[in-house]
Design a protein around this motif. Structure first.
Motif, PDB file in Angstrom:
ATOM      1  N   VAL A 273     -41.830   3.638   5.932  1.00 23.48           N
ATOM      2  CA  VAL A 273     -42.750   4.067   4.898  1.00 23.48           C
ATOM      3  C   VAL A 273     -41.951   4.869   3.883  1.00 23.48           C
ATOM      4  O   VAL A 273     -41.048   5.617   4.232  1.00 23.48           O
ATOM      5  N   SER A 274     -42.275   4.711   2.627  1.00 23.50           N
ATOM      6  CA  SER A 274     -41.520   5.396   1.576  1.00 23.50           C
ATOM      7  C   SER A 274     -41.454   6.892   1.844  1.00 23.50           C
ATOM      8  O   SER A 274     -42.444   7.541   2.137  1.00 23.50           O
ATOM      9  N   GLY A 275     -40.250   7.428   1.745  1.00 20.76           N
ATOM     10  CA  GLY A 275     -40.058   8.845   1.957  1.00 20.76           C
ATOM     11  C   GLY A 275     -39.709   9.217   3.377  1.00 20.76           C
ATOM     12  O   GLY A 275     -39.362  10.363   3.643  1.00 20.76           O
ATOM     13  N   GLN A 276     -39.808   8.278   4.309  1.00 24.88           N
ATOM     14  CA  GLN A 276     -39.495   8.559   5.701  1.00 24.88           C
ATOM     15  C   GLN A 276     -38.002   8.419   5.953  1.00 24.88           C
ATOM     16  O   GLN A 276     -37.336   7.615   5.318  1.00 24.88           O
ATOM     17  N   PRO A 277     -37.447   9.199   6.893  1.00 26.27           N
ATOM     18  CA  PRO A 277     -36.011   9.091   7.207  1.00 26.27           C
ATOM     19  C   PRO A 277     -35.671   7.699   7.737  1.00 26.27           C
ATOM     20  O   PRO A 277     -36.508   7.031   8.345  1.00 26.27           O
ATOM     21  N   GLU A 278     -34.452   7.277   7.509  1.00 29.82           N
ATOM     22  CA  GLU A 278     -33.993   5.983   8.015  1.00 29.82           C
ATOM     23  C   GLU A 278     -33.743   6.087   9.514  1.00 29.82           C
ATOM     24  O   GLU A 278     -32.936   6.897   9.971  1.00 29.82           O
TER      25      GLU A 278
ATOM     26  N   GLY B 286     -37.132  16.879  16.769  1.00 31.14           N
ATOM     27  CA  GLY B 286     -36.559  16.578  15.463  1.00 31.14           C
ATOM     28  C   GLY B 286     -35.951  15.197  15.367  1.00 31.14           C
ATOM     29  O   GLY B 286     -35.734  14.674  14.262  1.00 31.14           O
ATOM     30  N   LEU B 287     -35.681  14.581  16.514  1.00 33.10           N
ATOM     31  CA  LEU B 287     -35.122  13.229  16.520  1.00 33.10           C
ATOM     32  C   LEU B 287     -36.191  12.151  16.383  1.00 33.10           C
ATOM     33  O   LEU B 287     -35.873  11.007  16.044  1.00 33.10           O
ATOM     34  N   ARG B 288     -37.442  12.496  16.675  1.00 30.96           N
ATOM     35  CA  ARG B 288     -38.512  11.498  16.706  1.00 30.96           C
ATOM     36  C   ARG B 288     -38.625  10.658  15.421  1.00 30.96           C
ATOM     37  O   ARG B 288     -38.813   9.442  15.497  1.00 30.96           O
ATOM     38  N   PRO B 289     -38.507  11.264  14.236  1.00 32.68           N
ATOM     39  CA  PRO B 289     -38.617  10.450  13.017  1.00 32.68           C
ATOM     40  C   PRO B 289     -37.497   9.419  12.858  1.00 32.68           C
ATOM     41  O   PRO B 289     -37.606   8.512  12.029  1.00 32.68           O
ATOM     42  N   TYR B 290     -36.429   9.565  13.651  1.00 38.02           N
ATOM     43  CA  TYR B 290     -35.272   8.682  13.512  1.00 38.02           C
ATOM     44  C   TYR B 290     -35.232   7.588  14.586  1.00 38.02           C
ATOM     45  O   TYR B 290     -34.254   6.857  14.683  1.00 38.02           O
ATOM     46  N   LEU B 291     -36.300   7.490  15.378  1.00 38.23           N
ATOM     47  CA  LEU B 291     -36.329   6.493  16.441  1.00 38.23           C
ATOM     48  C   LEU B 291     -36.716   5.115  15.903  1.00 38.23           C
ATOM     49  O   LEU B 291     -37.674   4.976  15.143  1.00 38.23           O
ATOM     50  N   ILE B 292     -35.963   4.101  16.317  1.00 31.73           N
ATOM     51  CA  ILE B 292     -36.262   2.714  15.948  1.00 31.73           C
ATOM     52  C   ILE B 292     -37.288   2.171  16.934  1.00 31.73           C
ATOM     53  O   ILE B 292     -37.033   2.125  18.140  1.00 31.73           O
ATOM     54  N   PRO B 293     -38.444   1.738  16.469  1.00 30.39           N
ATOM     55  CA  PRO B 293     -39.451   1.218  17.399  1.00 30.39           C
ATOM     56  C   PRO B 293     -39.119  -0.193  17.859  1.00 30.39           C
ATOM     57  O   PRO B 293     -38.358  -0.916  17.215  1.00 30.39           O
TER      58      PRO B 293
END
Length: 226
Positions: A13-18, A93-100
């Motif tokens: 989603v736009s604005g989300q960390p890669e 803090g790592l959660r936004p960087y997890l690849i689903p």
């Protein structure tokens, strides 16, 4: 076994960390963080703690062959973990960087398992796809498994009998409650079949949570492909 190309919707989603951390890598990082918590609670030697922090840093960075500077900054706080609260804050803090795991629906699964009549599929809305290295579920005595390899979804299905047996799971290589997974594959002759059996975790969610490398998962798939 089937290997089918499926679309993998991982658009941020736009604005989300890669995202750059896979489930098994997150589990490994978690192990290292908890090991540091234990070390700080039991060791009083500053030099020993320094060595342990350095080793944890090296092990985690080695899992990622081409880290950007931004990604390194995401992982560096690991070495500052000293207690449970710090570990939880770091891991959160790592959660936004997890690849689903790749997005799938019931129609996708039916195409992946064309021989399975009246396939019900798992309870997909209840699943955390960020916590999956492989997707697995049971229908009656049948166990279905889907894993991603090189952008493709690879599948295995077979008979699974849960038991009270404790053993080492072929997939996560951890000691747990296991059952025998039996899959029938083509033999050397055109019309012959061979049954392969492997002990795997009875609880697939717990297995995913313990998995710190996909090497054994891939070996499991390869053995059943023969």
């Amino acid at each position: 076994m089937a290997i089918i190309k499926e679309s993998t919707d991982r658009t941020n989603v736009s604005g989300q960390p890669e995202a750059f951390i896979r489930n098994h890598q997150y589990n490994f990082i978690k192990e290292q963080a908890l090991a540091l918590v234990t070390a700080h609670a039991t060791a009083n030697d500053a030099e020993v703690l320094s060595v342990l922090r350095h080793l944890s840093h090296e092990k985690v960075f080695a899992m990622f062959p081409a880290l950007t500077e931004e990604q390194k900054n995401v992982l560096r706080p690991l070495t500052a973990v000293k207690d449970t609260n710090a570990a939880e804050e770091f891991l959160s803090g790592l959660r936004p960087y997890l690849i689903p795991f790749p997005t799938v629906n019931l129609d996708n699964l039916k195409r992946l398992f064309p021989k399975a009549k009246r396939l019900k599929g798992p309870n997909l809305p209840a699943m955390d796809f960020h916590a999956l290295s492989y997707l697995s579920w049971q229908e009656n005595t049948n166990r279905f498994l889907v894993a991603e390899r090189n952008g493709r979804l690879q599948t295995v299905s077979g008979q699974f009998g849960a038991s009270r047996k404790q053993g080492v799971c072929m997939i996560c290589h951890k000691h747990s409650s296991v059952g025998l997974f039996m899959a029938k594959t083509k033999g050397a002759n055109l019309d012959s079949y061979v049954k392969h059996g492997q002990y795997i975790c009875a609880d697939e969610a717990a297995c995913n949570a313990r998995l710190t490398t996909v090497d054994r998962l891939e070996k499991f798939l390869d053995r059943l492909e023969r």
